[in-house]
Write a protein that holds these residues in place. Sequence first.
Motif, PDB file in Angstrom:
ATOM      1  N   SER A 409       0.797  -1.231   0.094  1.00 38.74           N
ATOM      2  CA  SER A 409      -0.059  -0.053  -0.130  1.00 38.74           C
ATOM      3  C   SER A 409       0.956   1.133  -0.033  1.00 38.74           C
ATOM      4  O   SER A 409       0.483   2.188  -0.747  1.00 38.74           O
ATOM      5  CB  SER A 409      -1.011  -0.007   1.298  1.00 38.74           C
ATOM      6  OG  SER A 409      -1.741  -1.079   0.951  1.00 38.74           O
ATOM      7  N   ILE A 410       1.785   1.156   0.764  1.00 37.84           N
ATOM      8  CA  ILE A 410       2.846   2.432   0.881  1.00 37.84           C
ATOM      9  C   ILE A 410       3.625   2.576  -0.327  1.00 37.84           C
ATOM     10  O   ILE A 410       3.732   3.888  -0.927  1.00 37.84           O
ATOM     11  CB  ILE A 410       3.830   2.328   2.092  1.00 37.84           C
ATOM     12  CG1 ILE A 410       2.947   2.431   3.391  1.00 37.84           C
ATOM     13  CG2 ILE A 410       4.946   3.497   1.870  1.00 37.84           C
ATOM     14  CD1 ILE A 410       4.042   2.222   4.472  1.00 37.84           C
ATOM     15  N   GLY A 411       4.022   1.314  -0.757  1.00 38.19           N
ATOM     16  CA  GLY A 411       4.785   1.758  -2.218  1.00 38.19           C
ATOM     17  C   GLY A 411       3.713   1.932  -3.378  1.00 38.19           C
ATOM     18  O   GLY A 411       4.219   3.030  -4.104  1.00 38.19           O
ATOM     19  N   VAL A 412       2.753   1.536  -3.612  1.00 30.30           N
ATOM     20  CA  VAL A 412       1.847   2.111  -4.448  1.00 30.30           C
ATOM     21  C   VAL A 412       1.385   3.438  -4.525  1.00 30.30           C
ATOM     22  O   VAL A 412       1.348   4.483  -5.335  1.00 30.30           O
ATOM     23  CB  VAL A 412       0.501   1.280  -4.545  1.00 30.30           C
ATOM     24  CG1 VAL A 412      -0.576   1.825  -5.566  1.00 30.30           C
ATOM     25  CG2 VAL A 412       0.851  -0.306  -4.932  1.00 30.30           C
ATOM     26  N   SER A 413       1.053   3.915  -3.272  1.00 27.54           N
ATOM     27  CA  SER A 413       0.921   5.270  -3.091  1.00 27.54           C
ATOM     28  C   SER A 413       2.109   6.393  -3.016  1.00 27.54           C
ATOM     29  O   SER A 413       1.966   7.206  -4.067  1.00 27.54           O
ATOM     30  CB  SER A 413       0.393   5.486  -1.409  1.00 27.54           C
ATOM     31  OG  SER A 413      -0.826   4.671  -1.065  1.00 27.54           O
ATOM     32  N   VAL A 414       3.330   5.959  -2.611  1.00 27.48           N
ATOM     33  CA  VAL A 414       4.473   6.745  -3.120  1.00 27.48           C
ATOM     34  C   VAL A 414       4.825   6.973  -4.665  1.00 27.48           C
ATOM     35  O   VAL A 414       4.819   7.968  -5.091  1.00 27.48           O
ATOM     36  CB  VAL A 414       5.494   6.209  -2.320  1.00 27.48           C
ATOM     37  CG1 VAL A 414       6.847   6.919  -2.751  1.00 27.48           C
ATOM     38  CG2 VAL A 414       5.619   6.352  -0.793  1.00 27.48           C
ATOM     39  N   VAL A 415       4.608   5.838  -5.247  1.00 27.76           N
ATOM     40  CA  VAL A 415       5.151   5.921  -6.526  1.00 27.76           C
ATOM     41  C   VAL A 415       3.935   6.703  -7.473  1.00 27.76           C
ATOM     42  O   VAL A 415       4.156   7.308  -8.577  1.00 27.76           O
ATOM     43  CB  VAL A 415       5.285   4.580  -7.476  1.00 27.76           C
ATOM     44  CG1 VAL A 415       6.488   3.919  -6.810  1.00 27.76           C
ATOM     45  CG2 VAL A 415       4.182   3.520  -7.427  1.00 27.76           C
ATOM     46  N   THR A 416       2.801   6.513  -6.927  1.00 26.07           N
ATOM     47  CA  THR A 416       1.557   7.034  -7.584  1.00 26.07           C
ATOM     48  C   THR A 416       1.665   8.628  -7.450  1.00 26.07           C
ATOM     49  O   THR A 416       1.312   9.493  -8.283  1.00 26.07           O
ATOM     50  CB  THR A 416       0.394   6.544  -7.119  1.00 26.07           C
ATOM     51  OG1 THR A 416       0.145   5.385  -7.311  1.00 26.07           O
ATOM     52  CG2 THR A 416      -0.895   7.228  -8.003  1.00 26.07           C
TER      53      THR A 416
END
Length: 511
Positions: A409-416
Motif C-alpha cells: 500500500s505504501i509503495g503504490v501510494s508513493v510511486v503514484t
Amino acid sequence: MSTPESFREVPHRGLITVALMLATIMQALDTTIANVALPTMTGDLGASPDNINWVLTSYIVAAAIMTPVTGWLADRFGRKELFLTAVVGFTIFSMLCGLAWSLETMVLFRLMQGVFGAAIVPLSQTFLLDINPRERHGQAMAIWGAGIMLGPILGPTLGGWLTENFSWRWVFFINLPVGIIAFLGMAAYLPAVARRIRSFDFFGFAMLSLGVGALQLMLDRGGEVDWFSSVEIWIELGLSITGFWVFLIHTLTAEQPFIDPKIFLDRNFVTGLAFIFVMGVLILASMALLPPMLSTIFGYPTLTIGIVLGPRGVGTMIAMLVVGRIMHKVDARILVVIGFLLTAQSLYTMSSFSPQMDNWLILSSGVIQGLGMGMVFVPLSTVAFATLDARFRTDATALFSLVRNLGSSIGVSVVTVLLVRNTQVNHAELSAYINPFNPNLWAASPAAAGGDPTALSQVDGMVNIQAMMISYVNDFKLLMMMTLIAIPFVFLLRKPKAGPTAGGAPAAHMD
C-alpha cells in the motif's frame, strides 16, 4: 495432529496443499481482480467515480484490521475451524458482491469479504509449514509464494477478460467453484490442531486496529483528496500515529499483550519482516505502474497488457520451483542477494523505457524481474520462520502478511504520488521550449510554431506523453535504488541449522 511439530504423520499432504493453494489464490486474486471492473460498476450501481473507490477501500481496510487477530482466533477456535469458516465466509460474500444492487450493499459485502479473507493467507502459510518437515519448508514456501505473487499479477488480466466477455459480476462469481472445492478438500483432509486458550487483549487489538486501519485509509484515500492539503488525511495520519504509539507502549508494559513481544526477539523473523516490507513495495509498486503506462502511453487494451505482463509470472514460477529444490543445498542469503540483483537489473532496464520501444524490452525485463522476485520470496519466507518457536507461528504469519500488505500500500501510494507530481513538473519544463523562437519546433511542426491551435494541441499531446514517460522512468529508478540499498542488510539473517530435539523433531539453531 496435536501440535505443529508432528507434521510427519499428516496423510494426504498433496491434497491438502492443493486445497490450501486454491483458497490462497482465490484470496490473492481478489486484491486486484476487481480494479479493472470499477468503471463498469460505476454505471450499474449508480455511483460516482469518486465513491466507487470505496469498493476497494472497504476491502483493504477490513482485511488489514482483521489480519493481526488471526493468531488469537486460531488459538481460541482452532486453526482448521477458523480456516474453514474464513473460506465459507469469503465465498458467500463474494457471491453477494456479484449480486450487489447498490453501492452501499457492495461496500458492505466487500467489507465482510475482507473480514473473512484476512485469515486465509497467514493460515495457509502456517499449515504448509506445519504439514511439511523442515527440510521441505523451502518447497512448501515456493508453492505458497507462487499463489501469493501470481494472484496480484493475474488479477487485472482475468478481471478484464471476465468483464469484457461476461459481466463485472463474474469477477466475484468465479470464487464460488474455487471456494467450494477448497472447502471440501480442507474439510476432508486438513488435520486439526490443539486449541490454546489465551486471554484477549482488547485494548491492544483496538490500538493496533486504529493504527493499521487509519494508515490504510490514508494511503487509499490520499490520491483522491490531494493528500496533505486535505484535513481528512491529517486526521487519519494523527490517528494512525496515535494507534501505533499506544500499541507499542501497551505491548511493552502489559502482562498479557495482544502480540507477545518475545516474537520480536528472533532476529531472523524481525529481519524477514523488514525484507517482506521491501518486497511488498517492489512487487505491487512496479505492477501498479506498468498497466497504466502500457494503456496510456502505448495504447494497449486490457487483454494485450495481460499478455505482455504474463512472462513476469512465468519467471516467478520458474524461480520458485528451482529455488524450492535447491534451498537445502545453497545458503538462502546468497539466493536472496542474487534475487535482489536480478530485480535491480530488471528495474534498470525499465528505466530505459521509451515511447518508441517494442514489446521485447517489456517482456525481457518482466521475465528477469519475475526470476528475481521468486528467488527472494521463497528463501525469505522460509528463513524468517526457521528459528522461530512454533507456538508463535500463527501470529508470525499474520504479521508477515500484514507487513507485506502495508509495504504494498505504501509503495503504490508513493510511486503514484511521485508519478502525478513529476508529470506536472516535467510537462511545465518541456512546455517552456514550445515557443516560436525555438528552431527545433519550426523544423518539427511549422504550423505549431506559427500558432495553429490544432497543431499546438498535437504537440501538447506529445509533450504529455514524454512528461509521463520521464516520470515512469524516475519511479523505476527509485525502486532500483531501494533494491540495491536493501542488499547489504541480507546478511543480518542467520543461516538456520537443523538439529534433533527431545521429541525427535528438528529444531533450528543459528550459526
